[in-house]
Design an enzyme around this catalytic site. Structure first.
Site, PDB file in Angstrom:
ATOM      1  CB  SER A   1      10.246  -7.613  15.712  1.00  0.00           C
ATOM      2  OG  SER A   1      10.545  -6.424  15.006  1.00  0.00           O
ATOM      3  CE  LYS A   2      11.721  -5.099  10.322  1.00  0.00           C
ATOM      4  NZ  LYS A   2      11.072  -5.678   9.136  1.00  0.00           N
TER       5      LYS A   2
ATOM      6  CE1 TYR B   1      10.932  -2.525  12.535  1.00  0.00           C
ATOM      7  CE2 TYR B   1      12.833  -1.117  12.869  1.00  0.00           C
ATOM      8  CZ  TYR B   1      11.991  -1.799  12.024  1.00  0.00           C
ATOM      9  OH  TYR B   1      12.193  -1.769  10.662  1.00  0.00           O
TER      10      TYR B   1
ATOM     11  CB  SER C   1      16.042  -7.420   8.059  1.00  0.00           C
ATOM     12  OG  SER C   1      16.529  -7.168   9.344  1.00  0.00           O
TER      13      SER C   1
ATOM     14  CG  ASP D   1      -4.086  -8.355   8.360  1.00  0.00           C
ATOM     15  OD1 ASP D   1      -2.969  -8.564   8.852  1.00  0.00           O
ATOM     16  OD2 ASP D   1      -4.987  -7.732   8.948  1.00  0.00           O
TER      17      ASP D   1
ATOM     18  CB  SER E   1      -0.923   0.004   1.222  1.00  0.00           C
ATOM     19  OG  SER E   1      -0.157   0.090   2.403  1.00  0.00           O
ATOM     20  CB  SER E   2       2.641   3.189   1.671  1.00  0.00           C
ATOM     21  OG  SER E   2       2.874   2.438   2.848  1.00  0.00           O
TER      22      SER E   2
HETATM   23  P1  NAP Z   1       5.365   1.739   5.174  1.00  0.00           P
HETATM   24  O1  NAP Z   1       5.273   2.773   4.103  1.00  0.00           O
HETATM   25  O2  NAP Z   1       4.687   2.014   6.474  1.00  0.00           O
HETATM   26  O3  NAP Z   1       4.887   0.331   4.589  1.00  0.00           O
HETATM   27  C1  NAP Z   1       4.645  -0.775   5.417  1.00  0.00           C
HETATM   28  C2  NAP Z   1       3.679  -1.707   4.737  1.00  0.00           C
HETATM   29  O4  NAP Z   1       3.435  -2.826   5.628  1.00  0.00           O
HETATM   30  C3  NAP Z   1       2.330  -1.044   4.463  1.00  0.00           C
HETATM   31  O5  NAP Z   1       1.853  -1.492   3.220  1.00  0.00           O
HETATM   32  C4  NAP Z   1       1.451  -1.596   5.578  1.00  0.00           C
HETATM   33  O6  NAP Z   1       0.088  -1.714   5.239  1.00  0.00           O
HETATM   34  C5  NAP Z   1       2.034  -2.986   5.682  1.00  0.00           C
HETATM   35  N1  NAP Z   1       1.547  -3.683   6.874  1.00  0.00           N
HETATM   36  C6  NAP Z   1       1.605  -3.306   8.174  1.00  0.00           C
HETATM   37  N2  NAP Z   1       0.984  -4.228   8.943  1.00  0.00           N
HETATM   38  C7  NAP Z   1       0.530  -5.187   8.100  1.00  0.00           C
HETATM   39  C8  NAP Z   1      -0.188  -6.393   8.257  1.00  0.00           C
HETATM   40  N3  NAP Z   1      -0.616  -6.810   9.450  1.00  0.00           N
HETATM   41  N4  NAP Z   1      -0.460  -7.152   7.152  1.00  0.00           N
HETATM   42  C9  NAP Z   1      -0.078  -6.753   5.926  1.00  0.00           C
HETATM   43  N5  NAP Z   1       0.591  -5.587   5.708  1.00  0.00           N
HETATM   44  C10 NAP Z   1       0.875  -4.839   6.796  1.00  0.00           C
HETATM   45  O7  NAP Z   1       6.885   1.502   5.583  1.00  0.00           O
HETATM   46  P2  NAP Z   1       8.181   1.036   4.764  1.00  0.00           P
HETATM   47  O8  NAP Z   1       9.252   1.951   5.187  1.00  0.00           O
HETATM   48  O9  NAP Z   1       7.898   0.863   3.313  1.00  0.00           O
HETATM   49  O10 NAP Z   1       8.458  -0.376   5.460  1.00  0.00           O
HETATM   50  C11 NAP Z   1       8.537  -1.589   4.745  1.00  0.00           C
HETATM   51  C12 NAP Z   1       9.460  -2.535   5.490  1.00  0.00           C
HETATM   52  O11 NAP Z   1      10.753  -1.940   5.595  1.00  0.00           O
HETATM   53  C13 NAP Z   1       9.040  -2.870   6.915  1.00  0.00           C
HETATM   54  O12 NAP Z   1       9.269  -4.249   7.163  1.00  0.00           O
HETATM   55  C14 NAP Z   1       9.957  -2.004   7.766  1.00  0.00           C
HETATM   56  O13 NAP Z   1      10.194  -2.574   9.040  1.00  0.00           O
HETATM   57  C15 NAP Z   1      11.213  -1.999   6.928  1.00  0.00           C
HETATM   58  N6  NAP Z   1      12.122  -0.868   7.136  1.00  0.00           N
HETATM   59  C16 NAP Z   1      11.727   0.421   6.979  1.00  0.00           C
HETATM   60  C17 NAP Z   1      12.635   1.449   7.190  1.00  0.00           C
HETATM   61  C18 NAP Z   1      12.291   2.913   7.017  1.00  0.00           C
HETATM   62  O14 NAP Z   1      12.992   3.761   7.560  1.00  0.00           O
HETATM   63  N7  NAP Z   1      11.290   3.276   6.257  1.00  0.00           N
HETATM   64  C19 NAP Z   1      13.945   1.147   7.557  1.00  0.00           C
HETATM   65  C20 NAP Z   1      14.318  -0.175   7.710  1.00  0.00           C
HETATM   66  C21 NAP Z   1      13.407  -1.177   7.485  1.00  0.00           C
HETATM   67  P3  NAP Z   1      -1.089  -0.719   5.756  1.00  0.00           P
HETATM   68  O15 NAP Z   1      -1.126   0.399   4.769  1.00  0.00           O
HETATM   69  O16 NAP Z   1      -2.313  -1.550   5.710  1.00  0.00           O
HETATM   70  O17 NAP Z   1      -0.726  -0.295   7.153  1.00  0.00           O
END
Ligand code: NAP
Length: 277
Positions: free
Chosen positions: A149-150, A146, A132, A54, A13-14
């Site tokens: 978990s990671k 967090y 991760s 989900d 979704s994002s």
């Molecule tokens: P994001 O824009 O918040 O995207 C997270 C995605 O996970 C959204 O599509 C969200 O869906 C989905 N999600 C959350 N709970 C869920 C569930 N129960 N079932 C299915 N989907 C679910 O953040 P992002 O930065 O792209 O993060 C993606 C991954 O990268 C994550 O694993 C995060 O831990 C990791 N990460 C992010 C960063 C950062 O700084 N951005 C850094 C390191 C790692 P909804 O729209 O429905 O909530």
């Protein structure tokens, strides 16, 4: 004859999930773009199937996988991207919030893998790319849950890579650092801490917030599309490389963690991560 390959991605979704769905589709892949609340993604590409998934709902995982296989014939790569980062001090975090963090970031990944493994085993091929974080490699103040978990995801993925390689199935880990242009920061779920955290932590929280603001500034220019490129490389480079560091902001920390003694690493981290209270 080359056959079109198919990827299933969670959390489209994002952020990284959406950017990855667009990149794979642009490169000619069939994409099963899954998300909790289905909406359109990269409408210009016809080879994207949107499916509700989900990671906390096993029935939805089963349906999304079945719909993807029915539509495209097979799945070659699964990107476990869905996740969020709980923040706040441990003592102020209700047990239910901790459980939810692990359900999404760890058990959800396991459930998606469990559901797709029979398909991969039957094909004697398949690849998992688990997203991760730098937080899966080094600890930071204020995000112990967090981090936990990671770290769990990293250990699970590394160990799993041994048992699945015997079946011709690969496992990879992508480690992004801070990317502020996703919705990640909006989902930290820390609103509870205002009411449940003892005041004794106030100075620590103020200091830790200052550290995070500094880290955020260091990563402000990185885009989701950059992380999607690294995910794509992990999925397509044909190597058995396990880990991919996806952003430059975390390289100094990862290099210290992996390239120096425990003593030197902890000295380096404490100098930077101990909030001045
Ligand atoms: P994001 O824009 O918040 O995207 C997270 C995605 O996970 C959204 O599509 C969200 O869906 C989905 N999600 C959350 N709970 C869920 C569930 N129960 N079932 C299915 N989907 C679910 O953040 P992002 O930065 O792209 O993060 C993606 C991954 O990268 C994550 O694993 C995060 O831990 C990791 N990460 C992010 C960063 C950062 O700084 N951005 C850094 C390191 C790692 P909804 O729209 O429905 O909530």
């Amino acid at each position: 004859m080359t056959t079109t390959r198919t990827v299933l991605i969670t959390g489209c979704s994002s952020g990284f999930g959406e950017a990855s769905a667009c990149l794979f589709a642009k490169n000619g892949w069939n994409v099963i773009a899954t998300m909790r609340n289905p909406t359109t993604v990269c409408e210009e590409y016809p080879n994207i199937l949107i499916a509700r998934l989900d990671v906390q709902d096993q029935t939805s995982i089963k349906s999304a996988v079945a719909a993807g296989v029915a539509h495209f014939g097979r799945i070659d790569v699964v990107i476990n991207n869905a996740g969020y980062g709980l923040s706040g001090v441990f003592e102020g975090t209700p047990r239910a919030r901790i459980q939810d963090q692990f359900e999404v970031n760890v058990f959800g990944v396991m459930d998606v893998i469990r559901e797709t493994l029979p398909h991969f085993r039957q094909n004697r091929a398949g690849l998992y790319v688990n997203v991760s974080s730098g937080a899966g490699v080094f600890g930071l103040p204020m995000i112990s849950l967090y981090n936990a978990s990671k770290f769990a995801l990293e250990g699970f993925s590394e160990s799993l890579s041994y048992e699945l390689s015997a079946l011709g199935i690969g496992v990879k880990i992508v480690e992004p650092g801070g990317v502020t242009k996703t919705k990640f920061g909006e989902r930290s779920g820390s609103e509870f801490s205002l009411t449940t955290t003892p005041e004794d932590y106030d100075a620590f929280i103020a200091g830790a917030s200052g550290i995070f603001n500094g880290l955020r500034e260091a990563s402000a220019s990185t885009a989701s599309e950059h992380v999607a490129q690294v995910i794509y490389r992990a999925a397509t480079d044909g190597t058995d490389q396990l880990r991919y560091v996806a952003t430059d902001d975390i390289r100094p920390f990862i290099e210290k963690r992996r390239g120096s003694s425990e003593e030197e690493y902890m000295r380096f981290m404490r100098e930077r991560m101990t909030p001045s209270c």
